[in-house]
Design a protein around this motif. Structure first.
Motif, PDB file in Angstrom:
ATOM      1  N   GLN A  21       7.071  12.372  -2.946  1.00  0.00           N
ATOM      2  CA  GLN A  21       7.491  11.147  -2.270  1.00  0.00           C
ATOM      3  C   GLN A  21       6.472  10.035  -2.488  1.00  0.00           C
ATOM      4  O   GLN A  21       5.262  10.294  -2.515  1.00  0.00           O
ATOM      5  CB  GLN A  21       7.666  11.375  -0.774  1.00  0.00           C
ATOM      6  N   VAL A  22       6.994   8.849  -2.660  1.00  0.00           N
ATOM      7  CA  VAL A  22       6.178   7.635  -2.693  1.00  0.00           C
ATOM      8  C   VAL A  22       6.571   6.830  -1.454  1.00  0.00           C
ATOM      9  O   VAL A  22       7.746   6.444  -1.308  1.00  0.00           O
ATOM     10  CB  VAL A  22       6.404   6.807  -3.969  1.00  0.00           C
ATOM     11  N   ILE A  23       5.616   6.594  -0.564  1.00  0.00           N
ATOM     12  CA  ILE A  23       5.925   6.013   0.748  1.00  0.00           C
ATOM     13  C   ILE A  23       5.085   4.766   0.965  1.00  0.00           C
ATOM     14  O   ILE A  23       3.882   4.766   0.691  1.00  0.00           O
ATOM     15  CB  ILE A  23       5.630   7.051   1.864  1.00  0.00           C
ATOM     16  N   ARG A  24       5.733   3.719   1.434  1.00  0.00           N
ATOM     17  CA  ARG A  24       4.990   2.528   1.867  1.00  0.00           C
ATOM     18  C   ARG A  24       4.212   2.824   3.140  1.00  0.00           C
ATOM     19  O   ARG A  24       4.782   3.362   4.093  1.00  0.00           O
ATOM     20  CB  ARG A  24       5.938   1.347   2.139  1.00  0.00           C
ATOM     21  N   GLN A  40      -5.254   8.760  -5.307  1.00  0.00           N
ATOM     22  CA  GLN A  40      -5.250   7.468  -6.000  1.00  0.00           C
ATOM     23  C   GLN A  40      -4.330   7.499  -7.213  1.00  0.00           C
ATOM     24  O   GLN A  40      -3.980   8.563  -7.725  1.00  0.00           O
ATOM     25  CB  GLN A  40      -6.665   7.116  -6.464  1.00  0.00           C
ATOM     26  N   VAL A  41      -3.953   6.287  -7.643  1.00  0.00           N
ATOM     27  CA  VAL A  41      -3.218   6.104  -8.885  1.00  0.00           C
ATOM     28  C   VAL A  41      -4.185   5.509  -9.902  1.00  0.00           C
ATOM     29  O   VAL A  41      -4.839   4.501  -9.627  1.00  0.00           O
ATOM     30  CB  VAL A  41      -2.004   5.172  -8.700  1.00  0.00           C
ATOM     31  N   ALA A  64       0.861  -1.184   0.000  1.00  0.00           N
ATOM     32  CA  ALA A  64       0.000   0.000   0.000  1.00  0.00           C
ATOM     33  C   ALA A  64       0.898   1.235   0.000  1.00  0.00           C
ATOM     34  O   ALA A  64       1.812   1.339   0.821  1.00  0.00           O
ATOM     35  CB  ALA A  64      -0.906  -0.011   1.225  1.00  0.00           C
ATOM     36  N   LEU A  65       0.652   2.143  -0.933  1.00  0.00           N
ATOM     37  CA  LEU A  65       1.540   3.280  -1.118  1.00  0.00           C
ATOM     38  C   LEU A  65       0.804   4.594  -0.906  1.00  0.00           C
ATOM     39  O   LEU A  65      -0.393   4.707  -1.184  1.00  0.00           O
ATOM     40  CB  LEU A  65       2.129   3.262  -2.539  1.00  0.00           C
ATOM     41  N   GLU A  66       1.535   5.573  -0.440  1.00  0.00           N
ATOM     42  CA  GLU A  66       1.048   6.943  -0.383  1.00  0.00           C
ATOM     43  C   GLU A  66       1.931   7.797  -1.285  1.00  0.00           C
ATOM     44  O   GLU A  66       3.152   7.614  -1.323  1.00  0.00           O
ATOM     45  CB  GLU A  66       1.112   7.495   1.046  1.00  0.00           C
ATOM     46  N   ILE A  67       1.311   8.727  -1.998  1.00  0.00           N
ATOM     47  CA  ILE A  67       2.050   9.658  -2.849  1.00  0.00           C
ATOM     48  C   ILE A  67       1.796  11.065  -2.319  1.00  0.00           C
ATOM     49  O   ILE A  67       0.644  11.478  -2.162  1.00  0.00           O
ATOM     50  CB  ILE A  67       1.609   9.551  -4.318  1.00  0.00           C
ATOM     51  N   HIS A  68       2.876  11.772  -2.039  1.00  0.00           N
ATOM     52  CA  HIS A  68       2.765  13.122  -1.496  1.00  0.00           C
ATOM     53  C   HIS A  68       3.458  14.105  -2.428  1.00  0.00           C
ATOM     54  O   HIS A  68       4.589  13.872  -2.870  1.00  0.00           O
ATOM     55  CB  HIS A  68       3.422  13.203  -0.112  1.00  0.00           C
ATOM     56  N   VAL A  69       2.787  15.199  -2.719  1.00  0.00           N
ATOM     57  CA  VAL A  69       3.392  16.326  -3.419  1.00  0.00           C
ATOM     58  C   VAL A  69       3.473  17.450  -2.396  1.00  0.00           C
ATOM     59  O   VAL A  69       2.466  18.079  -2.073  1.00  0.00           O
ATOM     60  CB  VAL A  69       2.556  16.764  -4.630  1.00  0.00           C
ATOM     61  N   GLY A  70       4.647  17.662  -1.857  1.00  0.00           N
ATOM     62  CA  GLY A  70       4.742  18.552  -0.713  1.00  0.00           C
ATOM     63  C   GLY A  70       3.898  17.987   0.415  1.00  0.00           C
ATOM     64  O   GLY A  70       4.022  16.816   0.782  1.00  0.00           O
ATOM     65  N   SER A  71       2.994  18.775   0.952  1.00  0.00           N
ATOM     66  CA  SER A  71       2.132  18.321   2.044  1.00  0.00           C
ATOM     67  C   SER A  71       0.827  17.706   1.560  1.00  0.00           C
ATOM     68  O   SER A  71       0.054  17.180   2.363  1.00  0.00           O
ATOM     69  CB  SER A  71       1.810  19.509   2.967  1.00  0.00           C
ATOM     70  N   PHE A  72       0.592  17.726   0.245  1.00  0.00           N
ATOM     71  CA  PHE A  72      -0.661  17.199  -0.293  1.00  0.00           C
ATOM     72  C   PHE A  72      -0.527  15.706  -0.563  1.00  0.00           C
ATOM     73  O   PHE A  72       0.419  15.266  -1.225  1.00  0.00           O
ATOM     74  CB  PHE A  72      -1.035  17.918  -1.592  1.00  0.00           C
TER      75      PHE A  72
END
Length: 263
Positions: free
Chosen positions: A258-261, A213-214, A201-209
């Motif tokens: 950032q792409v974060i697990r 979904q992908v 399961a991944l999270e994608i953050h652009v700055g603080s946003f």
């Protein structure tokens, strides 16, 4: 025999005569050439943007195409003009790094300076070398002149220091490298690196946003919704359906991604 192709990339825009004058010079030398515009809307003086636009386009041209890339904030200075031959393609540009990405992907067999005056116009303007020094070179190459005739070996050339996405713990850290016409934020995170994280399961953050979904394509997003997808260059991009993600998020080139697990 196929007609030679010369493809143009500049920051000149189309309002003024600059791009047209360059084409006129090229055709006066090689009337049989097919002239193609990649873009003349690179942001003024933005060498990095020019390098990325050229890299996004060149491989879709036929083998043998000659590319002229003039994004040249150093016009009239001591910076050199160069021509490079990778075997499959030839490139002509100022020696300011605008060829960095394409020459990383297409290692050159030969690189020369544009030092042989007979392959430039008789008088070279200090403010419009694109017309007088650069435009003649690809036209002569299209006529069959070997790249080595254009001048002496260039030796080491200028390269841009373009940051790459990097691994961070169980994820990836990258940044926005391009904002295209529709306001999509193109990152330096490629599909291969992203898919190495597949299955988690991944999270994608652009700055603080945090991106919700992908998706596979823009139409998979609800009107105005912001999501992530892999665009035509196989890099992760952030898009807003029917809107500009750049405007919605107030983000541009250099914004951290950032792409974060998920834990």
């Amino acid at each position: 025999m196929a007609r030679p192709v010369i493809a143009f990339l500049t920051d000149f825009g189309t309002r003024d005569h600059y791009a047209g004058a360059m084409k006129g010079v090229a055709l006066s030398i090689c009337p049989d050439a097919t002239l193609v515009d990649i873009s003349h809307d690179v942001p003024p003086h933005d060498v990095v943007a020019g390098a990325l636009e050229l890299a996004a386009a060149y491989r879709y041209f036929p083998t043998g195409t000659i590319f002229l890339a003039v994004v040249d904030p150093g016009v009239g200075s001591a910076r050199r003009g160069i021509a490079a031959d990778s075997g499959d393609y030839k490139f002509v540009a100022p020696d300011n790094g605008v060829l960095t990405v394409v020459l990383d992907e297409q290692p050159p067999k030969r690189i020369v300076e544009l030092s042989e005056r007979k392959y430039a116009r008789p008088t070279v303007s200090r403010t419009f070398e694109g017309r007088d020094r650069f435009a003649p070179a690809p036209a002569w190459l299209a006529r069959g002149v070997d790249v080595t005739a254009l001048g002496r070996s260039a030796g080491a050339i200028h390269r841009l220091d373009l940051r790459q996405a990097r691994a961070i713990g169980e994820g990836l850290a990258g940044e926005v490298v391009r904002v295209e016409r529709f306001g999509n934020l193109i990152t330096n995170i490629d599909r291969r690196a992203f898919e190495k994280l597949a299955g988690a399961a991944l999270e994608i953050h652009v700055g603080s946003f945090q991106v919700s979904q992908v998706v596979s394509t823009y139409a998979d997003l609800a009107p105005g919704e912001i999501g992530a997808l892999f665009g035509s260059t196989n890099h992760l991009e952030i898009a807003a359906s029917g809107a500009s993600a750049a405007e919605r998020l107030v983000r541009g080139r250099g914004a951290p991604v950032q792409v974060i697990r998920r834990a």
